[in-house]
Write a protein that holds these residues in place. Structure first.
Motif: not given
Length: 186
Positions: A88-101, A114-120
């Motif tokens: 989702g787009w709420e500030p507390d939603d989960g987010f994962l960004l993966m770099n495979y380039g 490598d990755f960036n992982l956010y939760w809450h």
């Protein structure tokens, strides 16, 4: 002749697609870890597209245009070789960004998958990129395999410049996102 406004709009859209919770700017390569709020607000002003305001809508000033929700949540950014997954787009939603380039050299780092992982709203695993000047003695440590969120083989030298993520699989539905890939850097 090229339409510079359209080209700038595409660049701003890439940042919108990469935006973390609340407009967070995930750390990749030499980019800083911080906020994209100013960049997204300027994108909305420049393009007159209120979609750019959606990630930062909770912090808008009075009188700002009405934000519009983007038509996407998760997506595979094939040209830049990132997978973005969010629930989702709420500030507390989960987010994962993966770099495979592919490693483009210069200001790129040795991270692969490598990755960036956010939760809450909290970065649980963050690519902090770099900080400080380029002429500091520990500059190459920022770019090393050990400075990134990925598996390293102790004592082995990575062939990162020659490889990219392989067998990339990505899928998204309203209930689930999926990403997998591998590399042969060791």
């Amino acid at each position: 002749r090229r339409d510079w406004r359209e080209m700038s709009s595409r660049a701003h859209r890439w940042f919108l697609q990469m935006a973390g919770p609340g407009g967070a700017q995930p750390g990749i390569n030499d980019g800083g870890f911080g906020s994209m709020a100013k960049l997204l607000r300027s994108g909305a002003r420049f393009t007159e597209d209120p979609t750019f305001l959606w990630p930062v809508r909770h912090d808008l000033e009075a009188g700002a245009p009405e934000p519009r929700e983007p038509e996407f949540k998760s997506l595979l950014l094939e040209p830049s070789e990132f997978a973005v997954m969010r629930n989702g787009w709420e500030p507390d939603d989960g987010f994962l960004l993966m770099n495979y380039g592919h490693w483009p050299g210069g200001h790129s780092h040795m991270g692969l998958l490598d990755f960036n992982l956010y939760w809450h709203g909290v970065p649980l695993a963050a690519e902090l990129s770099r900080f400080g000047a380029y002429d500091v003695p520990w500059d190459m440590n920022f770019r090393s395999e050990q400075a990134h969120n990925h598996i390293v083989v102790e004592g082995a030298t990575s062939a990162r410049p020659e490889v990219r993520g392989e067998d990339v699989r990505f899928g998204t539905t309203s209930r689930c996102d999926f990403f997998s890939a591998r590399h042969r850097a060791y």
